[in-house]
Design an enzyme around this catalytic site. Sequence first.
Site, PDB file in Angstrom:
ATOM      1  N   ASP A  11       5.698 -26.817 -89.789  1.00 20.63           N
ATOM      2  CA  ASP A  11       4.570 -27.721 -90.005  1.00 20.63           C
ATOM      3  C   ASP A  11       3.585 -27.669 -88.824  1.00 20.63           C
ATOM      4  O   ASP A  11       3.970 -27.361 -87.694  1.00 20.63           O
ATOM      5  CB  ASP A  11       5.126 -29.146 -90.167  1.00 20.63           C
ATOM      6  CG  ASP A  11       4.135 -30.079 -90.834  1.00 20.63           C
ATOM      7  OD1 ASP A  11       3.053 -29.613 -91.253  1.00 20.63           O
ATOM      8  OD2 ASP A  11       4.432 -31.283 -90.936  1.00 20.63           O
TER       9      ASP A  11
ATOM     10  N   ASN B 126       2.133 -27.744-102.488  1.00 15.50           N
ATOM     11  CA  ASN B 126       1.052 -27.113-101.718  1.00 15.50           C
ATOM     12  C   ASN B 126      -0.046 -26.519-102.610  1.00 15.50           C
ATOM     13  O   ASN B 126      -1.151 -26.239-102.144  1.00 15.50           O
ATOM     14  CB  ASN B 126       1.591 -26.029-100.767  1.00 15.50           C
ATOM     15  CG  ASN B 126       2.309 -26.592 -99.555  1.00 15.50           C
ATOM     16  OD1 ASN B 126       3.182 -25.947 -98.983  1.00 15.50           O
ATOM     17  ND2 ASN B 126       1.945 -27.808 -99.133  1.00 15.50           N
TER      18      ASN B 126
HETATM   19  C1  FPP Z   1       2.364 -26.358 -92.822  1.00 10.34           C
HETATM   20  O1  FPP Z   1       1.284 -26.565 -91.941  1.00 10.34           O
HETATM   21  C2  FPP Z   1       2.477 -24.971 -93.169  1.00 10.34           C
HETATM   22  C3  FPP Z   1       2.323 -24.440 -94.402  1.00 10.34           C
HETATM   23  C4  FPP Z   1       1.981 -25.200 -95.613  1.00 10.34           C
HETATM   24  C5  FPP Z   1       2.476 -23.010 -94.616  1.00 10.34           C
HETATM   25  C6  FPP Z   1       3.524 -22.348 -93.776  1.00 10.34           C
HETATM   26  C7  FPP Z   1       3.143 -20.950 -93.667  1.00 10.34           C
HETATM   27  C8  FPP Z   1       3.285 -20.165 -92.567  1.00 10.34           C
HETATM   28  C9  FPP Z   1       3.971 -20.529 -91.319  1.00 10.34           C
HETATM   29  C10 FPP Z   1       2.679 -18.841 -92.556  1.00 10.34           C
HETATM   30  C11 FPP Z   1       3.118 -17.915 -93.541  1.00 10.34           C
HETATM   31  C12 FPP Z   1       4.552 -17.719 -93.678  1.00 10.34           C
HETATM   32  C13 FPP Z   1       5.087 -16.668 -94.326  1.00 10.34           C
HETATM   33  C14 FPP Z   1       6.517 -16.677 -94.658  1.00 10.34           C
HETATM   34  C15 FPP Z   1       4.297 -15.490 -94.725  1.00 10.34           C
HETATM   35  P1  FPP Z   1       0.112 -27.510 -92.440  1.00 10.34           P
HETATM   36  O2  FPP Z   1      -0.930 -26.651 -93.038  1.00 10.34           O
HETATM   37  O3  FPP Z   1       0.684 -28.558 -93.321  1.00 10.34           O
HETATM   38  O4  FPP Z   1      -0.389 -28.110 -91.092  1.00 10.34           O
HETATM   39  P2  FPP Z   1      -1.021 -29.555 -90.904  1.00 10.34           P
HETATM   40  O5  FPP Z   1       0.070 -30.544 -91.283  1.00 10.34           O
HETATM   41  O6  FPP Z   1      -1.351 -29.598 -89.452  1.00 10.34           O
HETATM   42  O7  FPP Z   1      -2.208 -29.636 -91.799  1.00 10.34           O
END
Ligand code: FPP
Length: 236
Positions: free
Chosen positions: A14, A62
């Site tokens: 996250d 998501n």
């Molecule tokens: C949460 O951060 C992260 C995600 C929804 C996506 C996770 C993806 C990756 C780490 C990159 C890709 C991974 C692979 C396996 C190719 P957020 O966007 O919710 O962050 P925030 O809470 O600060 O908005």
Amino acid sequence: MKNDIPRHVAIIMDGNGRWATRQGKKRTEGHYAGYKMLKKIALHILKKGVKVLSVFAFSTENFKRSEEEVGYLMNLFTEGFTKDTHYFLENNVRVVFSGRREPLKDKVYNAMMKLQEKTKNCDGGILNICLNYGGQSEMVDTCKKVAELYKEDKISLDEINTETLYKYLYNDLGPVDLMIRTSGECRISNFMLYNIAYAELYFTSTCFPDFDNDEFDKALLDYQNRNITKGGNSKK
Ligand code: FPP
């Protein structure tokens, strides 16, 4: 040290968006940085002796994000899994995916299945990428799978218990020992609900793109020094 290296570690990756926004970058740059960090720490974690690393890459919820962000992530998955096949093969990492097929586009799903197939004989540890994943949906899908098997007379009621149920989840990976969530949120968010029954939880304010090898080692040390009881008596 009170405890051995955990067999199965799960990470809720996250804080990519916040990491990027704080630096005046686009949220998508945070996801790119997150993917780069995942590639690096996955090897570090598996080299430490962890057998299975499960990561939450994309939840079923998501899809509610902006079209731009979902599109970016889907491209990152498709291109990343295709370009990095050699990376996982060279490092002997078996990649498996957990989650629902629908509504992923064919090109994303095909890239996932190709990577899974190509790395199937790697035995240096498993990277379980949870993509289009939800823990409650996994339980529902598992119930349906077991009900079908029962209906077809392929399983008896006596064969269904808390140990054997792992076999019918998306992948048979066993209980999670250590669950980490980055970025300061203290929630489970529907991740691996069956597997985390007795997991030790570790929350850090570090956002995922900054969660490097040293940050993992801190979490590991914390885990190894805990009194883990799993419902029994505490070790003295
Ligand atoms: C949460 O951060 C992260 C995600 C929804 C996506 C996770 C993806 C990756 C780490 C990159 C890709 C991974 C692979 C396996 C190719 P957020 O966007 O919710 O962050 P925030 O809470 O600060 O908005």
